[in-house]
Design a protein around this motif. Sequence first.
Motif, short mmCIF file in Angstrom:
data_model
loop_
_atom_site.label_atom_id
_atom_site.label_comp_id
_atom_site.label_asym_id
_atom_site.label_seq_id
_atom_site.Cartn_x
_atom_site.Cartn_y
_atom_site.Cartn_z
N MET C 52 -9.82 24.98 -10.00
CA MET C 52 -9.30 25.06 -11.20
C MET C 52 -7.91 24.31 -10.84
O MET C 52 -7.16 24.37 -10.06
CB MET C 52 -8.72 26.21 -11.62
N SER C 53 -7.49 23.22 -11.69
CA SER C 53 -6.42 22.40 -11.60
C SER C 53 -5.65 22.35 -12.75
O SER C 53 -5.95 23.05 -13.76
CB SER C 53 -7.03 20.94 -11.03
N GLY C 54 -4.66 21.55 -12.78
CA GLY C 54 -3.73 21.43 -13.95
C GLY C 54 -2.47 22.22 -14.11
O GLY C 54 -1.97 22.50 -15.08
N PHE C 55 -2.15 22.98 -12.93
CA PHE C 55 -0.94 23.65 -12.81
C PHE C 55 0.21 22.59 -12.15
O PHE C 55 0.23 22.16 -11.15
CB PHE C 55 -1.29 24.68 -12.10
N VAL C 56 1.18 22.31 -13.11
CA VAL C 56 2.41 21.50 -12.45
C VAL C 56 3.75 22.13 -12.48
O VAL C 56 3.97 22.83 -13.74
CB VAL C 56 2.26 20.25 -13.20
N ARG C 68 5.68 31.90 -8.87
CA ARG C 68 4.90 33.23 -8.70
C ARG C 68 3.50 32.95 -9.19
O ARG C 68 3.48 32.60 -10.49
CB ARG C 68 5.74 34.12 -9.65
N LEU C 69 2.54 33.23 -8.41
CA LEU C 69 1.20 32.99 -8.87
C LEU C 69 0.51 33.72 -10.08
O LEU C 69 -0.07 33.50 -10.81
CB LEU C 69 0.18 32.56 -7.73
N ASP C 74 -1.62 27.22 -16.89
CA ASP C 74 -1.73 25.65 -16.89
C ASP C 74 -1.41 25.45 -18.42
O ASP C 74 -0.96 26.01 -19.18
CB ASP C 74 -3.37 25.34 -16.45
N ASP C 75 -1.85 24.16 -18.76
CA ASP C 75 -1.50 23.57 -20.12
C ASP C 75 -2.21 24.37 -20.98
O ASP C 75 -1.55 24.38 -22.45
CB ASP C 75 -1.94 22.15 -20.29
N ALA C 76 -3.38 24.92 -20.92
CA ALA C 76 -4.21 25.47 -21.67
C ALA C 76 -3.81 26.90 -21.88
O ALA C 76 -4.40 27.72 -22.49
CB ALA C 76 -5.69 25.44 -21.38
N GLY C 77 -2.94 27.34 -20.92
CA GLY C 77 -2.35 28.90 -21.16
C GLY C 77 -3.34 29.80 -20.18
O GLY C 77 -3.24 30.72 -20.09
N ARG C 78 -4.24 29.25 -19.28
CA ARG C 78 -5.02 29.62 -18.38
C ARG C 78 -4.20 30.13 -17.24
O ARG C 78 -3.25 29.49 -16.46
CB ARG C 78 -6.07 29.08 -17.93
N GLY C 79 -4.44 31.42 -16.72
CA GLY C 79 -3.77 32.00 -15.35
C GLY C 79 -4.95 32.28 -14.44
O GLY C 79 -6.05 31.97 -14.63
#
Lengths: 122, 122, 122, 122
Positions: C52-56, C68-69, C74-79
């Motif tokens: 999974m990527s897209g976390f900035v 805090r993980l 991400d941009d789509a609200g996924r955690g």
Amino acid sequence: MIGHRKWLIPDGYLPERSTGELVSHEAVCVLNVHDEDAAIRLTFYFEDREPMSGFVVPCGARRTRHIRLDQLRDDAGRGLPRGVPYAIVVESDVPVVVQHSRMDTSQPALALFTTMAYPAEA
Amino acid sequence: MIGHRKWLIPDGYLPERSTGELVSHEAVCVLNVHDEDAAIRLTFYFEDREPMSGFVVPCGARRTRHIRLDQLRDDAGRGLPRGVPYAIVVESDVPVVVQHSRMDTSQPALALFTTMAYPAEA
Amino acid sequence: MIGHRKWLIPDGYLPERSTGELVSHEAVCVLNVHDEDAAIRLTFYFEDREPMSGFVVPCGARRTRHIRLDQLRDDAGRGLPRGVPYAIVVESDVPVVVQHSRMDTSQPALALFTTMAYPAEA
Amino acid sequence: MIGHRKWLIPDGYLPERSTGELVSHEAVCVLNVHDEDAAIRLTFYFEDREPMSGFVVPCGARRTRHIRLDQLRDDAGRGLPRGVPYAIVVESDVPVVVQHSRMDTSQPALALFTTMAYPAEA
């Protein structure tokens, strides 16, 4: 000469709470195996403000020094805030080895962690 | 040859208290993957006195050795004090890998920490 | 420049349970000692599915950032899922230093661990 | 290629006891960021007997694998003993990154520790 003159530690934090007889704290542990005294300078980085510097602690020749960060004060008597994330840069005029540890007694029964700091240059 | 002949560990400490059935202690864990026996020499550095040496422990060829620091004695029968900060230098005549761990049972429910030691030369 | 642009962390995990007032979590702690702002990109690897990527996350010049993980989106609200083993790759456009820590409050009385991440290139 | 083909971990130990719902265990956590599947071979070293080998675990391309050492079995169905100090050598045919962690639930309230393994060659 064994060790490095600069070490970095990203995860600094002094828990706000303590339980039992032991106080939540962190220690920057320095080992100077050389025959010259070392002056250890600490700088603290934060998430939302400029770094704090002005913290100097001696570590003698052939000595260790376990610097309690909750007790550390700069020349103006300022200390570190509790409950705020920070990071640490440790600089020494003599090469040393640096390890960072935390004791957290927020809940009954303590927790510990430790890691070698990250050495920035030889 | 895999490993190093000298390793440093700044954060040594034997907690004064223990609770439950497990004793608060530290271990210097050595791994010798080579076909020669190793002699492990430990020197302890303090904040306010000269280093203590004279602690030697064997680690055989293709063996690990988990050296309990609370049980370690030198030739004169002296051991490490509890409740006093120290640092450790580990030297071996054969390259080894060294990891350092602490178990703290000062409060009900134990705490653990570990880190690889810092290698001083190849 | 001090630090690295890529860091790896194999042991990621968000415990499913928490007790007391503190939530089980992990933090990726970043230190940027330079005079340029950094953009931190996180990619998560799993045992049984594609990364999974897209976390900035930004980390300003002369700042630390304790990410805090369990709160990261991400941009789509996924955690990140809880109770699932993962691993982490941290990339930055400015060299930084990265440390990874976990707080586990699954049982009464918390546990902590930490380690420097593994630097992949200068 | 990122990572190493050989990693060493001197402090291995499976606590004999567990309390609560969580079992005392260790994990060797592997991250393979490459596009080739990796075969992970584990060898265990002891204080008083020859090493045990024959443990092989796959870690796919772009995958992590958190290998539970208390559940690991070799081809003959043998596992690791509890309550006995050991050390670990991890070998992979594709470069990987390796971290080692322990959960100890010997006493009520768990304890954790972790460290990056020691890389033996590039």
